[in-house]
Design a protein around this motif. Structure first.
Motif, PDB file in Angstrom:
ATOM      1  N   ALA A   1       3.376 -20.170 -25.119  1.00  0.00           N
ATOM      2  CA  ALA A   1       3.323 -21.635 -25.277  1.00  0.00           C
ATOM      3  C   ALA A   1       4.456 -22.144 -26.177  1.00  0.00           C
ATOM      4  CB  ALA A   1       1.972 -22.032 -25.850  1.00  0.00           C
ATOM      5  N   PRO A   2       5.185 -23.167 -25.737  1.00  0.00           N
ATOM      6  CA  PRO A   2       6.358 -23.616 -26.499  1.00  0.00           C
ATOM      7  C   PRO A   2       6.045 -24.146 -27.898  1.00  0.00           C
ATOM      8  CG  PRO A   2       5.915 -25.106 -24.652  1.00  0.00           C
ATOM      9  CD  PRO A   2       5.019 -23.921 -24.486  1.00  0.00           C
ATOM     10  N   ASN A   3       4.922 -24.853 -28.053  1.00  0.00           N
ATOM     11  CA  ASN A   3       4.613 -25.366 -29.396  1.00  0.00           C
ATOM     12  C   ASN A   3       4.324 -24.228 -30.371  1.00  0.00           C
ATOM     13  OD1 ASN A   3       4.725 -28.366 -29.318  1.00  0.00           O
ATOM     14  ND2 ASN A   3       3.389 -27.989 -27.554  1.00  0.00           N
TER      15      ASN A   3
ATOM     16  N   ARG B   1       7.590 -22.827 -31.576  1.00  0.00           N
ATOM     17  CA  ARG B   1       8.224 -23.607 -32.652  1.00  0.00           C
ATOM     18  C   ARG B   1       7.767 -23.072 -34.008  1.00  0.00           C
ATOM     19  NH1 ARG B   1       8.224 -29.978 -31.983  1.00  0.00           N
ATOM     20  NH2 ARG B   1       6.100 -29.948 -31.166  1.00  0.00           N
TER      21      ARG B   1
ATOM     22  N   HIS C   1      -9.270 -21.311 -24.732  1.00  0.00           N
ATOM     23  CA  HIS C   1      -9.207 -22.383 -25.744  1.00  0.00           C
ATOM     24  C   HIS C   1     -10.176 -23.521 -25.456  1.00  0.00           C
ATOM     25  CE1 HIS C   1      -6.749 -23.624 -22.454  1.00  0.00           C
ATOM     26  NE2 HIS C   1      -6.308 -24.719 -23.042  1.00  0.00           N
ATOM     27  N   PHE C   2     -10.687 -23.596 -24.212  1.00  0.00           N
ATOM     28  CA  PHE C   2     -11.650 -24.651 -23.878  1.00  0.00           C
ATOM     29  C   PHE C   2     -13.072 -24.251 -24.286  1.00  0.00           C
ATOM     30  CE2 PHE C   2      -8.581 -25.733 -20.234  1.00  0.00           C
ATOM     31  CZ  PHE C   2      -8.015 -26.790 -20.929  1.00  0.00           C
TER      32      PHE C   2
ATOM     33  N   PHE D   1      -8.867 -28.314 -28.694  1.00  0.00           N
ATOM     34  CA  PHE D   1      -8.650 -27.088 -27.907  1.00  0.00           C
ATOM     35  C   PHE D   1      -7.197 -26.634 -27.983  1.00  0.00           C
ATOM     36  CE2 PHE D   1      -8.217 -30.725 -25.042  1.00  0.00           C
ATOM     37  CZ  PHE D   1      -7.012 -30.464 -24.398  1.00  0.00           C
ATOM     38  N   ARG D   2      -6.316 -27.472 -28.510  1.00  0.00           N
ATOM     39  CA  ARG D   2      -4.879 -27.149 -28.434  1.00  0.00           C
ATOM     40  C   ARG D   2      -4.455 -26.108 -29.475  1.00  0.00           C
ATOM     41  NH1 ARG D   2      -2.733 -30.492 -24.679  1.00  0.00           N
ATOM     42  NH2 ARG D   2      -3.842 -32.444 -24.402  1.00  0.00           N
ATOM     43  N   VAL D   3      -3.399 -25.393 -29.124  1.00  0.00           N
ATOM     44  CA  VAL D   3      -2.786 -24.437 -30.043  1.00  0.00           C
ATOM     45  C   VAL D   3      -1.330 -24.872 -30.271  1.00  0.00           C
ATOM     46  CG1 VAL D   3      -4.220 -22.436 -29.515  1.00  0.00           C
ATOM     47  CG2 VAL D   3      -2.254 -22.911 -28.034  1.00  0.00           C
ATOM     48  N   PRO D   4      -0.727 -24.487 -31.387  1.00  0.00           N
ATOM     49  CA  PRO D   4      -1.172 -23.536 -32.405  1.00  0.00           C
ATOM     50  C   PRO D   4      -2.154 -24.141 -33.418  1.00  0.00           C
ATOM     51  CG  PRO D   4       0.971 -24.417 -33.015  1.00  0.00           C
ATOM     52  CD  PRO D   4       0.643 -25.002 -31.679  1.00  0.00           C
TER      53      PRO D   4
ATOM     54  N   GLU E   1      -1.407 -29.073 -34.880  1.00  0.00           N
ATOM     55  CA  GLU E   1      -0.122 -29.763 -34.676  1.00  0.00           C
ATOM     56  C   GLU E   1       0.994 -28.893 -35.263  1.00  0.00           C
ATOM     57  OE1 GLU E   1       0.702 -32.530 -32.909  1.00  0.00           O
ATOM     58  OE2 GLU E   1      -1.369 -32.551 -32.265  1.00  0.00           O
ATOM     59  N   SER E   2       1.859 -28.431 -34.380  1.00  0.00           N
ATOM     60  CA  SER E   2       2.902 -27.487 -34.793  1.00  0.00           C
ATOM     61  C   SER E   2       3.737 -28.005 -35.969  1.00  0.00           C
ATOM     62  CB  SER E   2       3.797 -27.123 -33.605  1.00  0.00           C
ATOM     63  OG  SER E   2       4.178 -28.272 -32.900  1.00  0.00           O
TER      64      SER E   2
ATOM     65  N   ARG F   1       3.584 -29.463 -16.122  1.00  0.00           N
ATOM     66  CA  ARG F   1       2.120 -29.520 -16.101  1.00  0.00           C
ATOM     67  C   ARG F   1       1.572 -30.330 -14.930  1.00  0.00           C
ATOM     68  NH1 ARG F   1      -0.396 -28.401 -21.461  1.00  0.00           N
ATOM     69  NH2 ARG F   1      -2.134 -29.602 -20.662  1.00  0.00           N
TER      70      ARG F   1
ATOM     71  N   LEU G   1      -4.971 -26.413 -16.626  1.00  0.00           N
ATOM     72  CA  LEU G   1      -4.856 -27.098 -17.918  1.00  0.00           C
ATOM     73  C   LEU G   1      -4.821 -28.616 -17.790  1.00  0.00           C
ATOM     74  CD1 LEU G   1      -2.062 -24.990 -19.713  1.00  0.00           C
ATOM     75  CD2 LEU G   1      -4.530 -24.671 -19.794  1.00  0.00           C
TER      76      LEU G   1
HETATM   77  N1  LIG Z   1       1.371 -31.892 -30.405  1.00  0.00           N
HETATM   78  C1  LIG Z   1       0.768 -30.579 -30.379  1.00  0.00           C
HETATM   79  C2  LIG Z   1       0.753 -30.094 -28.945  1.00  0.00           C
HETATM   80  C3  LIG Z   1      -0.062 -28.840 -28.806  1.00  0.00           C
HETATM   81  C4  LIG Z   1      -0.125 -28.407 -27.369  1.00  0.00           C
HETATM   82  O1  LIG Z   1      -0.097 -29.213 -26.421  1.00  0.00           O
HETATM   83  N2  LIG Z   1      -0.213 -27.107 -27.198  1.00  0.00           N
HETATM   84  C5  LIG Z   1      -0.315 -26.546 -25.879  1.00  0.00           C
HETATM   85  C6  LIG Z   1       0.412 -25.213 -25.833  1.00  0.00           C
HETATM   86  S1  LIG Z   1       2.155 -25.468 -26.030  1.00  0.00           S
HETATM   87  C7  LIG Z   1      -1.769 -26.340 -25.549  1.00  0.00           C
HETATM   88  O2  LIG Z   1      -2.598 -26.197 -26.432  1.00  0.00           O
HETATM   89  N3  LIG Z   1      -2.073 -26.302 -24.281  1.00  0.00           N
HETATM   90  C8  LIG Z   1      -3.392 -26.074 -23.827  1.00  0.00           C
HETATM   91  C9  LIG Z   1      -3.835 -27.112 -22.850  1.00  0.00           C
HETATM   92  O3  LIG Z   1      -3.102 -28.055 -22.597  1.00  0.00           O
HETATM   93  O4  LIG Z   1      -4.958 -26.987 -22.369  1.00  0.00           O
HETATM   94  C10 LIG Z   1       1.567 -29.620 -31.271  1.00  0.00           C
HETATM   95  O5  LIG Z   1       2.726 -29.908 -31.557  1.00  0.00           O
HETATM   96  O6  LIG Z   1       1.026 -28.592 -31.706  1.00  0.00           O
END
Ligand SMILES: N[C@@H](CCC(=O)N[C@@H](CS)C(=O)NCC(=O)O)C(=O)O
Length: 208
Positions: free
Chosen positions: A15-17, A20, A44-45, A56-59, A71-72, A119, A128
């Motif tokens: 995952a790109p975030n 970072r 993650h869900f 649910f989002r990472v990191p 939030e990265s 996406r 996703l």
């Molecule tokens: N603004 C958030 C974005 C986080 C984000 O969208 N992470 C993606 C991975 S890069 C994620 O959790 N994707 C899971 C999904 O969309 O279900 C950040 O900078 O951390």
């Protein structure tokens, strides 16, 4: 309020975030355990993750007291303050504002458009995203505009904001590497991006 101790990062290697944050930590020389979560399998869900963290989002940065920061950029900011050596958010008031501006511009004008093309346009990503193909298409020209903007900014600048490597470079290089997921190559006309990318490829942090 006392500062809890950072314990681990919950992330996904693809995952790109998350990348970072990994690059940021490598640049700062900070060592912390990483715990992987399989987002393409929907881990993650699951409530176990979502209810615990609040999103649910990472990191996710987990602390020893059971709290979390998501939030990265917020995670990177925590480590910038926690370990001020080798600042990556700028040194002077002016440079800090410039870094903030370019970090946000690269994120909004390049990283997100690439993410939207992928996406909403790649059927594999339907696990996703509730997909809207028109939104994928609408973002394709925005990706090219974002690249033009970055190329222009790098004309005569060693790094995105000038002579110092910063979080803006991290967001930019993660975005450039992420282009492969939407099958976009950097045009040979984008000489400044090519020169900057070549220069960055020598950094150890780029291999994380
Ligand atoms: N603004 C958030 C974005 C986080 C984000 O969208 N992470 C993606 C991975 S890069 C994620 O959790 N994707 C899971 C999904 O969309 O279900 C950040 O900078 O951390």
């Amino acid at each position: 309020m006392s500062t809890p101790k950072p314990h681990r990062i919950i992330e996904n290697r693809a995952a790109p975030n998350c990348r970072r944050v990994r690059i940021f930590l490598a640049e700062k020389g900070i060592d912390i355990p990483f715990e992987q979560i399989d987002i393409m399998a929907g881990e993650h869900f699951q409530e176990k993750h979502k209810d615990m963290v609040g999103t649910f989002r990472v990191p996710v940065l987990a602390f020893t007291d059971g709290s979390f920061i998501t939030e990265s950029i917020a995670i990177c900011r925590f480590f910038e303050e926690y370990s001020p050596r080798r600042p990556l958010f700028g040194k002077t008031d002016y440079e800090k504002a410039l870094v903030e501006m370019w970090q946000r511009r690269v994120e909004f004008e390049l990283l997100w458009p690439i993410a939207f093309v992928l996406r909403h346009g790649n059927p594999k990503m339907s696990v996703l995203e509730k997909q809207c193909l028109a939104w994928s298409e609408a973002n394709k020209p925005r990706v090219l505009e974002g690249l033009e903007t970055l190329n222009k900014q790098l004309d005569g600048n060693e790094y995105v904001t000038g002579p110092n490597f910063s979080i803006a470079d991290i967001t930019a290089i993660v975005s450039i590497n992420f282009l492969r997921t939407i099958k976009v190559d950097i045009s040979p006309k984008m000489g400044s991006i090519i020169r900057w990318r070549e220069n960055l490829s020598k950094r150890i942090s780029m291999s994380v």
